[in-house]
Every structure is written in structure tokens, then in C-alpha cells.
Design a protein around this motif. Structure first.
Motif, PDB file in Angstrom:
ATOM      1  N   LEU A   1       0.826  -1.204   0.000  1.00 17.16           N
ATOM      2  CA  LEU A   1       0.000   0.000   0.000  1.00 17.16           C
ATOM      3  C   LEU A   1       0.866   1.263   0.000  1.00 17.16           C
ATOM      4  N   ALA A   2       1.935   1.241   0.784  1.00 23.24           N
ATOM      5  CA  ALA A   2       2.835   2.398   0.834  1.00 23.24           C
ATOM      6  C   ALA A   2       3.504   2.620  -0.509  1.00 23.24           C
ATOM      7  N   CYS A   3       3.902   1.536  -1.154  1.00 23.95           N
ATOM      8  CA  CYS A   3       4.568   1.653  -2.454  1.00 23.95           C
ATOM      9  C   CYS A   3       3.640   2.301  -3.478  1.00 23.95           C
TER      10      CYS A   3
ATOM     11  N   THR B   1      11.385   2.901 -17.183  1.00 25.64           N
ATOM     12  CA  THR B   1      12.220   2.343 -16.115  1.00 25.64           C
ATOM     13  C   THR B   1      11.675   2.733 -14.752  1.00 25.64           C
ATOM     14  N   GLN B   2      11.182   3.962 -14.637  1.00 24.22           N
ATOM     15  CA  GLN B   2      10.572   4.391 -13.376  1.00 24.22           C
ATOM     16  C   GLN B   2       9.411   3.475 -13.005  1.00 24.22           C
ATOM     17  N   ALA B   3       8.587   3.133 -14.003  1.00 21.97           N
ATOM     18  CA  ALA B   3       7.442   2.267 -13.741  1.00 21.97           C
ATOM     19  C   ALA B   3       7.890   0.856 -13.395  1.00 21.97           C
ATOM     20  N   GLU B   4       8.924   0.351 -14.119  1.00 22.88           N
ATOM     21  CA  GLU B   4       9.405  -1.008 -13.862  1.00 22.88           C
ATOM     22  C   GLU B   4       9.941  -1.140 -12.443  1.00 22.88           C
ATOM     23  N   PHE B   5      10.660  -0.139 -11.974  1.00 19.47           N
ATOM     24  CA  PHE B   5      11.245  -0.182 -10.632  1.00 19.47           C
ATOM     25  C   PHE B   5      10.310   0.418  -9.570  1.00 19.47           C
TER      26      PHE B   5
ATOM     27  N   VAL C   1       9.362   3.437  -8.965  1.00 19.26           N
ATOM     28  CA  VAL C   1       9.939   4.608  -8.307  1.00 19.26           C
ATOM     29  C   VAL C   1       8.809   5.544  -7.867  1.00 19.26           C
ATOM     30  N   GLY C   2       8.970   6.150  -6.702  1.00 21.40           N
ATOM     31  CA  GLY C   2       7.933   7.035  -6.181  1.00 21.40           C
ATOM     32  C   GLY C   2       8.506   8.274  -5.522  1.00 21.40           C
ATOM     33  N   PHE C   3       7.628   8.971  -4.813  1.00 23.13           N
ATOM     34  CA  PHE C   3       8.030  10.214  -4.136  1.00 23.13           C
ATOM     35  C   PHE C   3       7.286  10.313  -2.812  1.00 23.13           C
TER      36      PHE C   3
ATOM     37  N   LEU D   1      12.974  11.130  -3.012  1.00 21.90           N
ATOM     38  CA  LEU D   1      12.703  10.172  -4.081  1.00 21.90           C
ATOM     39  C   LEU D   1      12.703   8.785  -3.443  1.00 21.90           C
ATOM     40  N   ILE D   2      11.712   7.969  -3.764  1.00 21.85           N
ATOM     41  CA  ILE D   2      11.554   6.675  -3.100  1.00 21.85           C
ATOM     42  C   ILE D   2      11.772   5.535  -4.095  1.00 21.85           C
ATOM     43  N   ILE D   3      12.619   4.607  -3.707  1.00 22.91           N
ATOM     44  CA  ILE D   3      12.870   3.414  -4.519  1.00 22.91           C
ATOM     45  C   ILE D   3      12.535   2.186  -3.680  1.00 22.91           C
ATOM     46  N   PRO D   4      11.562   1.386  -4.102  1.00 24.81           N
ATOM     47  CA  PRO D   4      11.218   0.178  -3.337  1.00 24.81           C
ATOM     48  C   PRO D   4      12.351  -0.845  -3.368  1.00 24.81           C
ATOM     49  N   ILE D   5      12.551  -1.499  -2.249  1.00 28.22           N
ATOM     50  CA  ILE D   5      13.499  -2.605  -2.148  1.00 28.22           C
ATOM     51  C   ILE D   5      12.669  -3.886  -2.082  1.00 28.22           C
ATOM     52  N   GLN D   6      12.915  -4.801  -3.038  1.00 21.89           N
ATOM     53  CA  GLN D   6      12.098  -6.003  -3.154  1.00 21.89           C
ATOM     54  C   GLN D   6      12.932  -7.252  -2.883  1.00 21.89           C
ATOM     55  N   ASP D   7      12.274  -8.280  -2.346  1.00 30.26           N
ATOM     56  CA  ASP D   7      12.985  -9.527  -2.073  1.00 30.26           C
ATOM     57  C   ASP D   7      13.062 -10.370  -3.337  1.00 30.26           C
TER      58      ASP D   7
END
Length: 655
Positions: free
Chosen positions: A118-120, A148-152, A154-156, A201-207
């Protein structure tokens, strides 16, 4: 979770090894076994065998061996529990039920995954609002495309204390979950919780399954510290056990059998966008043993890419200390350094992805890094200094748990330290030594291929003098026929038509002529040598003209001949040059033996070890002999050049 052996045996019984392996390896029946090309190494002849009766596979090219669980772990990078779960589902074997405690933990984690998802989505949406304009501008400057922003994802994060908090509360997220997910800060003075990420700038870290487990935030304001902020460790996020982009890089890494590790997640994103798919990033922590094991599941020899500045070198040196205690046969690391104080993102944007790939291809081996670190500032000019260096290196390699691999590194260190100390002694004896023979002590990295090489013997100028002497004195060439034919010439000379003629091709033709019939001198060589070598002959020796005598090119390179020294002196020079080429052959042979053993250190035998050490002893003795004769010849040459006793600048082979 630990699984009972009976459950694992049941899964193995229901799934033949050939069925699991056969999805990735084309197998052919070979008696009671199956065989195919190794999935771990590129090869043309099959060395990979599967035995369903015994329940294992074995790869002779890589030494890897295991069962169906190991195969999934090795080829897909799965942790053991995930491999068990996948194969159990395929085999229809129910796994043990969870306890109440484990079920509660699983539910809590599942809730946290939902909170982080939800946060992402919130951060992704905020990037597209007016508040996210500065973040979009930053991404544009970094040339990170919208795709690339959509693939990763990326958020704010807006610069608000409760923007995300309010949003998640509306979704029914409780404050405790908010804190447990690492999204909020709880002040110690009892004030209300507030958003951890603000104005970043926010970048999700995924397992490795692609689930969001944490976030990395980069500040957009130059005066805000820290520049990068990661989520704190939670039940889902252990920084020392994860790498960024692992779930995307895993498949590409298995296909190429390689993976590149960069320091920052924006570096990884830029490299991925440029086409380097097998790329991951560390998460701002020192290299950990867990990350090392994870990376080895991706590829046997990961390349760790550091910035080329002092901080990057120090980070690489710290990584060595983490790697050595975990090192095992078949696995290692290489180290690449971005030049000019840049990072991978800078290099790719300014010089292109091909330049980045070139840096990766030129990566130094683990051995090179250890050697550079330990010798860069070491004082080995005294016996005490040499003993201290030997002890430090021995202590380092003593950490390697694999006894065969440890023995290999210790042998290599013994060979190279002996060579290093020899060069140090030469530097003390000769005023040329500090410039030519002494090892490098600056911050420039050197490669193992450069360590054993005698720098002066690599020059082709000496070959040209020697080949010119073979033409000038054909009787000496015939006398030394067997020795001449055992050494390899490395240089080449260009003919007038532009065709390059190798020195080896020239000497082969010359020696064939000299041994087929009697040749009295250089004039006969010019008359009888195949016309194809006419230009090379003129370049190496010098055809006579009305203005220039025959042999003028040889004399311009080997100036002592202009004063007509005795034939005995010329003969001793000739054979000393030949000995120098033999030293070069020994250096190459020693390096080839070391490389051969390095490819398979588990096969190191006592006989091979003694052969290496014996060859090195012979090499060092021959070098000493060459240097001693060279000194004698230099002193004698002074007498011929300055018979009146005037001061000399020394014996020089060429101008």
C-alpha cells in the motif's frame, strides 16, 4: 523452517533428478545415467551427469554436486526453504503444518507485506502529482526513463510529517503495523509517530520473490542529510542478507553465469536500463557473509564494482576480509573500479554502457586485490620487513576454510613473495633497479599477469637487436640453433607494403636457411633468404647503400658495435640476450602453471607444487646470472668506448 528428513526423502522419491534437471539441461541417456552440457560452465563436450538411482547430479567441469533441492538453489538462486516448497508442491507432498507461533509470525509478515505494498502504491502516485515535480526533474536529469521508473516502481514521499500515515490509516492500517513496517518514527519523548520518509525520491526494495520489503529514499535538497536513507531492519528486511534488484537480475545472471554488484541502487537502475540486466546493489552496508552466499547463488565469480577513489579502494579492501573466511573452491569474486572518481551511473551516462562493460571485463581477481593491498605500502627492503609481510599474508590465507584452496593460495603467495623479494634485492644493487625492477608501491593496481614478468625482457627492442646479430653473425646463430628454436619471439616489423612480419616467422625462415647450407656472412643472407623477408631483413639489420654500410640499422640500435669490440665480447652479448629470452619463457611457463592450478585448485598435487617451486628457483638463479653477466659486459664496454678512461654513461643496448 526446518523440514523432517522423511518429508525431503518423499519429495526426492517422487521427483527423479533427471526430470528436474531436464528442464534446464538437454540430457541424453548414457548407460544407467544421463549426460549433458554443464549448466554451470560453457563447454563443448558433456561433463554433467545425472544418476536417478542414486538421486544426484555431478558436474565434472565445475565440481558441483547435489540433489534436486541443490540444483534449484544453484541454478535459480533459491533459498533452501523456497526450493523445498516449490518441489513439494510439484510432487504433491504436503509440508508439515505450522505451529500456532509460526502461523502467527506468518500472518504478521503477510500483514506487513500488504502494508508495504500500500505504501509503495502511495509513493508511486505521489510522483505523478504536482508535489512530485522536483523528483521527476531529478529523474530526468539522471536520464531514468518513465518506463524504467514504472518497472522499478519509483515514487516520491511528500515533505509532510503525516502524509503516508494519514493515507494508510484510511486503509485500516494500525499505527503498530506502520512502525513495524519501518515506515514511521516513534519519538522517545512520547510524541505521536510520523513519516520516516519525507521530501525524498523513493525506490522500493524487493525480495527475491519481488515483494516490497523496504524503501530507499534519496533527498532532493542539497542541505538535507543523510543523502540516502533506508528503511530500518524489520521482520521482513535484513539489510545484511539482501541485495537490491535481485529478483530481476537472477534470471539474467543464471543465463550469463555472471553478475555485477554496484554500490547504489540508482547505479543498478541505470545499468539495468542500459541493458546490463544481471546487476544488483548492496544496501549501504559493509559486505556481509549472507550477501556473499546470496551472490554465489547468482554466479560463481561475481564482479563487485566500486568507485575508483580512495573510499572505493578501502571498501574493496574491507570486502576482502569478509570474503576470505567464506571462500570455497569454485567460487570467488572480482573487483572493478570506475575511473576518474565517477560512479557507474556517471560512467554510463557520460561514456556509454560499452565503456562500463569494458571496466567490468577488466576486473581484478581476488588474488590481485589481496596482493595489491598487502604490498602497496609494505616495507620489504629488510629481512624483518619481509618476514612481517610473509606472516601477514599467511595469516590472511589461513582464514580460508577449504584446505585445498588454502594450500593453493599459500603456494601462490610463496612464489610471488620470492619474486618480489628478488626484485627488491635488485633494486638495491642497481641504480636502474628502482625504476625497472622494484614493484609498484603507489595506488595503481597491478594484475597477477604482471607480477612475475621481468619488465625489461618484455620489450621487442632486444629481439630486434638479437635478430640483427643473427644476420651479422650467422655462425653464432647456428651454434645456438636449439636454444634459439626453443624461445618464442613476440614482436613484429612492418614491411614497405604494410604487411606485418612477425619476428618469429623471420627467425624460423632465417634458421632454416642457416642450417640447410653454409652461410659465411650477412651478404650471403641477403642473397639467399626468401625475398618475402627482404623488407624485414632490411629493417632488422640494414641493407648496404652508397650512403650507409650494411648492418647500419643493427648498429643504430646496438651502438657498442660502432667501436668494433672483440668478437668474444659480441658473442657473450649474443648468448646473454638469448638467456634473457629463456628467462621470459620460464616466466611465462610459471604463470601458465599457476593459472592452470587456479582453474582447478582442488587438483593441486604435491608433484605440481614441487614443479612450480623448482621452476621458480631456476628462474631466480637464471635472472641472477643474467644480471651478473650484464654488469660484467657493461664494465667491459666502457673500456672499448672510452679507452682513455673518460667517464662513461654506462653500457646501453640501444639509444
Amino acid at each position: 523452517m526446518r523440514y523432517p528428513p522423511a518429508v525431503l526423502d518423499e519429495i526426492r522419491a517422487r521427483l527423479p533428478v533427471s526430470a528436474v534437471v531436464g528442464r534446464k539441461v538437454r540430457l541424453k541417456k548414457a548407460g544407467r545415467e544421463w549426460k549433458g552440457l554443464s549448466p554451470f560452465n560453457a563447454e563443448k563436450s558433456p561433463s554433467f551427469f545425472v544418476n536417478d538411482q542414486k538421486g544426484f547430479y555431478h558436474c565434472f567441469s565445475s565440481g558441483k554436486h547435489g540433489d534436486i533441492f541443490t540444483f534449484l538453489m544453484e541454478t535459480e538462486g533459491l533459498p533452501f526453504p523456497e526450493a523445498v516448497e516449490r518441489l513439494a508442491a510439484e510432487a504433491g507432498v504436503p509440508l508439515p503444518r505450522q505451529t500456532a507461533e509460526s502461523r502467527e509470525t506468518a500472518e504478521r509478515k503477510r500483514d506487513l507485506y500488504e502494508v508495504l505494498e500500500l505504501a509503495c502504491r502511495f509513493f508511486e502516485g505521489q510522483l505523478q502529482t504536482a508535489k512530485g515535480q522536483a523528483a521527476r526533474d531529478y529523474l530526468a536529469r539522471r536520464a531514468i526513463s518513465p518506463g524504467t521508473q514504472a518497472e522499478f516502481r519509483v515514487g516520491f514521499a511528500p515533505d509532510e510529517r503525516g502524509g503516508l500515515l494519514a493515507h494508510l490509516r484510511e486503509k485500516g492500517v494500525e499505527d503498530e503495523q506502520f512502525v513495524a513496517a519501518g515506515l514511521a518514527v516513534r519519538p522517545e519523548d512520547g510524541r505521536p509517530i510520523y513519516d520516516r520518509f519525507r521530501g525524498r525520491l523513493i525506490i522500493p526494495i524487493q525480495d527475491l520473490k519481488g515483494r516490497v520489503v523496504a524503501f530507499g529514499g534519496r533527498t532532493l535538497a542539497p542541505d538535507v542529510q543523510p543523502k540516502y536513507l533506508n528503511s530500518p531492519e524489520t521482520d521482513l528486511f535484513k539489510k545484511g542478507e539482501m541485495v537490491f534488484n535481485g529478483h530481476r537480475a537472477r534470471e539474467a545472471a543464471f543465463k550469463t553465469n555472471a553478475v555485477t554488484v554496484v554500490e547504489g541502487y540508482l547505479d543498478a537502475i541505470t545499468a539495468h536500463q542500459a541493458g546490463v540486466k544481471a546487476v544488483v546493489a548492496t544496501l549501504g552496508t559493509a559486505f556481509t557473509e549472507e550477501q556473499i552466499r546470496t551472490l554465489w547463488r547468482f554466479a560463481p565469480d561475481p564482479v563487485v564494482c566500486f568507485d575508483g577513489d580512495s573510499a572505493g579502494r578501502q571498501a574493496a579492501f574491507r570486502a576482502i576480509d569478509r570474503i576470505l573466511p567464506a571462500l570455497k573452491t569454485g567460487n570467488s569474486f572480482r573487483f572493478a573500479f570506475i575511473p576518474g572518481g565517477q560512479d557507474p551511473d556517471d560512467l554510463i551516462r557520460e561514456a556509454g554502457v560499452e565503456r562500463f562493460k569494458q571496466v567490468i571485463d577488466e576486473a581484478l581477481t581476488l588474488w590481485d586485490m589481496i596482493w595489491n593491498r598487502e604490498t602497496a605500502s609494505a616495507d620489504f627492503s629488510t629481512p624483518d620487513g619481509q618476514a612481517a609481510l610473509e606472516k601477514r599474508v599467511a595469516d590472511l590465507f589461513g582464514q580460508i576454510p577449504d584446505p585445498r584452496l588454502r594450500r593453493w593460495y599459500e603456494l601462490r603467495a610463496r612464489v610471488h613473495l620470492s619474486d618480489l623479494f628478488w626484485r627488491s634485492r635488485q633494486a638495491e644493487r642497481s641504480r636502474y633497479g628502482a625504476r625497472r625492477s622494484a614493484p609498484k608501491t603507489d595506488t595503481t593496481f597491478i594484475r597477477s599477469s604482471e607480477l612475475l614478468a621481468g619488465i625489461p625482457t618484455r620489450q621487442v627492442g632486444l629481439e630486434r637487436i638479437f635478430l640483427g646479430l643473427c644476420v651479422e653473425c650467422p655462425d653464432l646463430a647456428v651454434q645456438a640453433y636449439e636454444r634459439v628454436m626453443r624461445v618464442r619471439m613476440r614482436g613484429a616489423c612492418k614491411a614497405e607494403n604494410g604487411e606485418a612480419i612477425s619476428h618469429q616467422r623471420f627467425v624460423d625462415a632465417l634458421m632454416e636457411l642457416l642450417t640447410a647450407e653454409f652461410v659465411s656472412g650477412p651478404a650471403e643472407v641477403y642473397r639467399r633468404l626468401d625475398a618475402a623477408f627482404s623488407d624485414a631483413l632490411d629493417f632488422l639489420h640494414g641493407r648496404g647503400t652508397p650512403e650507409l654500410p650494411m648492418g647500419h640499422r643493427l648498429r643504430s640500435r646496438f651502438k657498442i658495435l660502432t667501436v668494433r669490440p672483440p668478437q668474444d665480447f659480441v658473442e657473450r652479448c649474443f648468448f646473454n640476450f638469448l638467456t634473457i629470452f629463456e628467462v621470459r619463457e620460464m616466466e611465462d611457463h610459471l604463470a601458465e602453471l599457476l593459472e592452470a592450478v587456479e582453474r582447478s585448485p582442488a587438483d593441486l598435487e604435491a608433484r605440481t607444487e614441487e614443479q612450480l617451486l623448482s621452476l621458480q628457483r631456476e628462474l631466480l638463479q637464471t635472472r641472477d646470472l643474467v644480471n651478473a653477466i650484464q654488469l660484467e659486459l657493461a664494465e667491459e664496454a666502457t673500456q672499448y668506448r672510452y679507452p682513455s678512461g673518460a667517464a662513461s654513461s654506462g653500457f646501453k643496448l640501444a639509444a
